[in-house]
Design a protein around this motif. Structure first.
Motif, short mmCIF file in Angstrom:
data_model
loop_
_atom_site.label_atom_id
_atom_site.label_comp_id
_atom_site.label_asym_id
_atom_site.label_seq_id
_atom_site.Cartn_x
_atom_site.Cartn_y
_atom_site.Cartn_z
N SER A 108 3.96 14.37 16.60
CA SER A 108 4.51 13.36 17.51
C SER A 108 6.03 13.43 17.46
O SER A 108 6.66 12.92 16.53
N GLU A 148 1.45 4.52 4.06
CA GLU A 148 1.63 3.08 4.22
C GLU A 148 1.03 2.69 5.57
O GLU A 148 1.14 3.43 6.54
N PHE A 153 -1.89 10.51 -1.92
CA PHE A 153 -1.54 10.94 -0.57
C PHE A 153 -1.69 9.77 0.40
O PHE A 153 -2.05 9.96 1.57
N LYS A 158 1.84 17.94 -4.37
CA LYS A 158 2.35 16.72 -3.74
C LYS A 158 3.60 17.00 -2.90
O LYS A 158 3.71 16.61 -1.74
N ASN A 185 3.94 16.90 1.40
CA ASN A 185 4.91 16.08 2.14
C ASN A 185 5.92 16.92 2.90
O ASN A 185 6.27 16.62 4.03
C1 UGA Z 1 3.69 9.93 3.61
C2 UGA Z 1 2.48 10.90 3.63
O1 UGA Z 1 1.91 10.92 4.93
C3 UGA Z 1 1.45 10.49 2.59
O2 UGA Z 1 0.39 11.44 2.57
C4 UGA Z 1 2.10 10.42 1.21
O3 UGA Z 1 1.19 9.95 0.22
C5 UGA Z 1 3.27 9.44 1.25
O4 UGA Z 1 4.22 9.87 2.27
C6 UGA Z 1 3.89 9.42 -0.11
O5 UGA Z 1 4.47 10.44 -0.53
O6 UGA Z 1 3.71 8.44 -0.83
P1 UGA Z 1 4.18 7.52 4.68
O7 UGA Z 1 5.60 7.77 4.29
O8 UGA Z 1 3.54 6.23 4.36
O9 UGA Z 1 3.23 8.66 4.02
O10 UGA Z 1 4.12 7.66 6.26
P2 UGA Z 1 3.65 8.63 7.41
O11 UGA Z 1 2.61 7.95 8.21
O12 UGA Z 1 3.30 9.98 6.92
O13 UGA Z 1 4.97 8.69 8.32
C7 UGA Z 1 6.23 9.09 7.80
C8 UGA Z 1 7.28 9.12 8.90
O14 UGA Z 1 7.04 10.20 9.81
C9 UGA Z 1 7.34 7.87 9.77
O15 UGA Z 1 8.69 7.51 9.96
C10 UGA Z 1 6.70 8.29 11.07
O16 UGA Z 1 7.20 7.57 12.19
C11 UGA Z 1 7.10 9.75 11.15
N1 UGA Z 1 6.19 10.59 11.96
C12 UGA Z 1 4.91 10.79 11.56
C13 UGA Z 1 6.67 11.19 13.11
O17 UGA Z 1 7.85 11.04 13.50
N2 UGA Z 1 5.83 12.00 13.84
C14 UGA Z 1 4.54 12.24 13.44
O18 UGA Z 1 3.83 13.00 14.14
C15 UGA Z 1 4.07 11.61 12.29
#
Ligand code: UGA
Length: 426
Positions: free
Chosen positions: A257, A161, A158, A210, A214
């Motif tokens: 967000s 990045e 989980f 998983k 997501n």
């Molecule tokens: C995501 C999950 O959060 C991890 O738990 C999971 O392990 C991972 O995918 C995976 O499957 O390997 P990640 O893709 O690194 O992690 O990034 P996030 O920080 O979750 O953000 C994903 C996207 O959502 C970004 O483009 C971010 O800008 C966007 N986002 C996030 C929003 O637009 N609003 C939010 O409130 C949060």
């Protein structure tokens, strides 16, 4: 202390190879790409992740971490292999499992002659994959019997990045989808130094956990974005609304967000695979589909806002601030900035782009179709309108007073723009 092999040294594999070493195990990291292996041996990560270079050096200094491009060596020296290869989208949106199958076959061949071996799937795969495709491939190649000569497990990750190391050492939970008792107790031992709830379940349950995690997070974002579209029309600030909504402990404050939507290597791909999984089982996953549709619409809405102020976009100079799919990474996979650039180029706009770290990776996707600008202020000053696609902190330092801003990431300073449009808030 266990001896572990990690198969595939991308974001997930490398973080785990380093993390497992630093919690006391002996680890051999394997990747087919020799140049990746060589640079890791020198302590140089091939990906950008805060703290990773220092953690890699520390792990190498202890002498318990090695890298190889011979899978046989990695398997020979270990009791278990963690498969952490990619599961990209196939053309129909389902998860392409060819790398997982190839890795399982190669591990199967390499483990011939071992008394017992554990094959753990870290990659995100549809429920059933570990017990059928992976176990079947390993049995066929090794000649060993499942439950006797080898065991299988699903152990999803989980990690986000940008905060991947922190997420490795301090996870909310560790999910162990064990094929049998031996696999469960081995993995509980591996994760013993990590303080977090550990949940043991069947492999197919862990595989579904998983996807559901997501998909739910992606859903929260799309929900916030949809509320945002309405709130904007009503003259309401969506962020004030979710600040209050999120205080309900049943709902929680995270992943609300609102903005240009989600990108990255996981949410879009996993949503597509999950929807396809439903199709194959004859279940129409309406909510997941809606979440995907809203995410795509946010890009289209950014284009609509640009047209509202500029009219026809052909020949118009438009800037995009941010190509990484979120701050603190150079990953541009399915990033909203890159996807928007493609749409605008197709509309005939002249597109200027900036990113502090992701330009090299973006060039591989966008090539010469856009103009790469080093100084973000230059981009703001020399375009007719700007879309903010990534919340890099440096975008809070710019002077926007003479331009039109479509803000996709809630940058406070951008409110000083000549014309300001928050994409999903008033
Ligand atoms: C995501 C999950 O959060 C991890 O738990 C999971 O392990 C991972 O995918 C995976 O499957 O390997 P990640 O893709 O690194 O992690 O990034 P996030 O920080 O979750 O953000 C994903 C996207 O959502 C970004 O483009 C971010 O800008 C966007 N986002 C996030 C929003 O637009 N609003 C939010 O409130 C949060």
């Amino acid at each position: 202390m266990a001896s572990l092999a990690v198969v595939g040294l991308g974001y997930v594999g490398l973080i785990h190879a380093v993390g497992f070493t630093l919690i006391g195990h002996r680890v051999v990291g394997y990747d087919v790409n020799r140049s990746v292996v060589e640079s890791l041996r020198r302590g140089r990560p091939h990906i950008y992740e805060p703290g990773l270079e220092e953690a890699l050096r520390r792990a190498l200094e202890g002498g318990r971490l090695k890298f190889t491009d011979f899978l046989e060596d990695a398997v020979a020296e270990s009791e278990a292999a963690f498969i952490a290869v990619g599961t990209p989208s196939a053309p129909d949106g389902s998860a392409d499992l060819s790398q997982v199958e190839a890795a399982a076959r190669a591990v199967g061949r390499a483990m011939r002659g071992k008394k017992w071996y554990l094959v753990v799937v870290k990659s995100t795969v549809p429920p059933g994959t570990t017990e059928s495709l992976v176990a079947g491939a390993v049995a066929e190649e090794s000649g060993a019997e499942l439950g006797v000569g080898f065991s299988v497990a699903s152990n999803p990750e989980f990690l986000r990045e940008g905060t991947a190391l922190e997420d490795f050492f301090k996870p909310d939970r560790v999910v162990i989808g064990a094929g049998d008792e031996k696999a469960a107790s081995f993995l509980l031992d591996v994760y013993r130094p990590i303080e977090a709830p550990k949940i043991v379940m069947k492999p197919r349950e862990a595989e579904l956990v998983k996807y559901v995690s997501n998909v739910f997070l992606a859903l929260k974002i799309s929900f916030a974005n949809e509320v945002g579209l309405l709130a904007k029309k009503l003259g309401v600030d969506t962020y004030r609304v979710f600040e209050a909504v999120g205080l309900d402990r049943r709902i929680g404050p995270h992943y609300f967000s609102a903005g240009l939507g989600f990108g990255g290597s996981c949410f879009p791909k996993d949503l597509r695979a999950y929807i396809k999984l439903g199709d194959r089982q004859g279940v129409d996953l309406h909510i997941a589909k809606a979440s995907y549709v809203v995410n795509e619409y946010m890009l289209q809405y950014a284009v609509e806002l640009l047209e509202k102020h500029l009219g026809d976009l052909r020949g118009r100079k438009i800037g995009i601030l941010g190509l990484a799919f979120k701050p603190n990474t150079d990953d541009v996979r399915e990033s909203r900035g890159v996807e928007l650039a493609k749409i605008l180029v197709a509309r005939g706009a002249v597109v200027y782009v900036h990113d502090p770290v992701a330009v090299e990776k973006a060039k591989a996707v966008l090539g010469n179709a856009v103009v790469y600008v080093e100084d973000p202020q230059f981009l703001v000053d020399n375009t007719e309108a700007v879309v903010i696609a990534t919340a890099w902190p440096q975008y809070e330092e710019l002077n926007y007073t003479n331009t039109i801003v479509i803000d996709g990431r809630r940058v406070k300073k951008a409110r000083e723009a000549k014309i300001y449009e928050g994409i999903a808030w008033a």
